[in-house]
Design an enzyme around this catalytic site. Structure first.
Site, PDB file in Angstrom:
ATOM      1  N   MET A 118     -38.603 -41.089 -65.504  1.00 52.88           N
ATOM      2  CA  MET A 118     -39.072 -41.161 -64.130  1.00 52.88           C
ATOM      3  C   MET A 118     -39.120 -42.606 -63.646  1.00 52.88           C
ATOM      4  O   MET A 118     -39.594 -43.504 -64.352  1.00 52.88           O
ATOM      5  CB  MET A 118     -40.473 -40.543 -64.021  1.00 52.88           C
ATOM      6  CG  MET A 118     -40.494 -39.039 -64.252  1.00 52.88           C
ATOM      7  SD  MET A 118     -39.473 -38.121 -63.061  1.00 52.88           S
ATOM      8  CE  MET A 118     -40.367 -38.442 -61.537  1.00 52.88           C
TER       9      MET A 118
ATOM     10  N   CYS B  10     -42.389 -33.343 -70.529  1.00 51.85           N
ATOM     11  CA  CYS B  10     -43.206 -34.322 -69.808  1.00 51.85           C
ATOM     12  C   CYS B  10     -44.687 -33.968 -69.929  1.00 51.85           C
ATOM     13  O   CYS B  10     -45.082 -32.828 -69.639  1.00 51.85           O
ATOM     14  CB  CYS B  10     -42.797 -34.371 -68.341  1.00 51.85           C
ATOM     15  SG  CYS B  10     -43.739 -35.573 -67.375  1.00 51.85           S
TER      16      CYS B  10
ATOM     17  N   ASN C 209     -34.563 -37.298 -80.255  1.00 52.83           N
ATOM     18  CA  ASN C 209     -35.001 -38.300 -79.279  1.00 52.83           C
ATOM     19  C   ASN C 209     -36.366 -38.841 -79.722  1.00 52.83           C
ATOM     20  O   ASN C 209     -37.134 -38.136 -80.341  1.00 52.83           O
ATOM     21  CB  ASN C 209     -35.095 -37.643 -77.892  1.00 52.83           C
ATOM     22  CG  ASN C 209     -35.795 -38.499 -76.850  1.00 52.83           C
ATOM     23  OD1 ASN C 209     -36.680 -38.017 -76.159  1.00 52.83           O
ATOM     24  ND2 ASN C 209     -35.404 -39.741 -76.726  1.00 52.83           N
TER      25      ASN C 209
ATOM     26  N   GLY D 165     -38.236 -43.045 -80.096  1.00 54.75           N
ATOM     27  CA  GLY D 165     -38.439 -44.220 -80.933  1.00 54.75           C
ATOM     28  C   GLY D 165     -37.194 -44.886 -81.464  1.00 54.75           C
ATOM     29  O   GLY D 165     -37.295 -45.832 -82.247  1.00 54.75           O
TER      30      GLY D 165
END
Length: 337
Positions: A20, A102, A213, A215
């Site tokens: 975002m 999210c 996904n 780090g």
């Protein structure tokens, strides 16, 4: 039934995560000057914004150079998601991705994002409705769990349920999302990473495309993950250290190393910059995405400072970028060819 053919698994091998306020159309056009192969994602766009916002160009507009490009949707109403998926396909997007990761309070209150991990049957209905409406891939980005969910049992049930509805691609953030007690920012760092859980998920579902996904900071780390999963997705590191993307095509897609410099990238970005400025876009809205390009280079701080102090000024134009580049010690410091 939708097909994964428009985006082959090879194209998914490396993706820049949807973020975002960061993965805007300007950032994506810049990223495409660094990598031709990476799959790019939009910010999350809610179904309400697409169906009721105006103009749609504000939420769905992109530059043709951005392909392959996926639209990430936020929502939980199957009919609305199906309508938005059809709109995305009509706009030329290559994939539609459902956000189930999210953790923010705002999206939870609208039954969007990670809270949907607690409702796998609803996610399955959403995916089925979206797939029935389009021929492009419909994918899901999720977490390994939320709150007190069991990272083994509940994640397995979630993937089984949604896969039974036809989803073939899951991109999994290797952290739990704590919806109670942690802020969205804390949820990006505090819960421990558990990439081995995603590796095990791939072993359990070899027929599915499982991406990892969370780090990842180097291409070596990405290669290590690719020994266990089908694809990797990098978020903050790709944004804050965009030069990382310049190595993707060679390191992960096996293409020849072109020996480009950061200045070559900025030259390639210049026509887009000029096009957007001519359309009335303020310079700082574009250049905020390039501030990290010269990190670690002599003059990199001066480059960032000059853009930060001048790009927001009324009437700021391409000359501000040229002046910033002249402060960097690199071959051919002028932006123009």
């Amino acid at each position: 039934m939708q097909s994964d053919q428009p985006i082959a698994d090879r194209a998914r091998r490396f993706a820049v995560a949807p973020m975002m306020d960061w993965t805007t159309r300007d950032q994506r056009a810049f990223a495409r000057c660094l990598t031709r192969r990476a799959l790019l994602y939009t910010e999350m766009v809610t179904t309400g914004a697409i169906l009721h916002g105006s103009p749609r160009e504000r939420f769905l507009g992109y530059h043709d150079s951005e392909h392959p490009l996926a639209l990430q949707l936020g929502g939980s109403e199957p009919d609305e998601l199906a309508e938005c998926a059809a709109i995305a396909e009509a706009w030329g997007y290559d994939e539609v991705n459902l956000n189930v990761g999210c953790p923010s309070d705002r999206v939870q209150n609208n039954l969007i994002g990670a809270c949907l991990m607690g409702q796998p049957e609803l996610v399955a209905r959403c995916v089925a409705a979206m797939q029935a409406a389009v021929s492009i891939p419909v994918t899901v980005k999720c977490r390994i769990g939320i709150d007190d969910q069991d990272e083994d049992r509940d994640l397995t049930h979630f993937v089984e349920t949604v896969a039974a509805a036809g989803c073939r691609t899951f991109i999994v953030h290797a952290r739990k999302a704590w919806l109670q007690g942690l802020s969205p920012k804390q949820n990006r760092d505090v819960p421990p990473l558990n990439h081995p859980r995603i590796h095990h998920l791939k072993q359990m579902f070899p027929q599915l495309h499982i991406g990892s996904n969370g780090g990842l900071k180097t291409l070596d780390e990405c290669r290590e993950q690719l020994a266990h999963v089908d694809s990797v997705m990098v978020g903050r590191e790709a944004y804050q250290n965009p030069w990382l993307l310049a190595g993707v095509d060679h390191a992960l897609f096996g293409e020849a190393d072109e020996g480009r410099t950061r200045h070559d990238v900025m030259r390639a970005f210049r026509p887009y910059l000029e096009e957007r400025l001519a359309a009335g876009v303020r310079l700082n809205h574009i250049t905020r995405h390039v501030l990290g390009l010269y990190s670690g280079c002599r003059g990199g701080r001066a480059f960032r400072r000059h853009l930060s102090e001048n790009a927001h000024r009324d009437g700021a134009g391409i000359e501000v970028v040229d002046d910033a580049l002249a402060l960097v010690e690199a071959p051919s410091s002028a932006l123009a060819s």
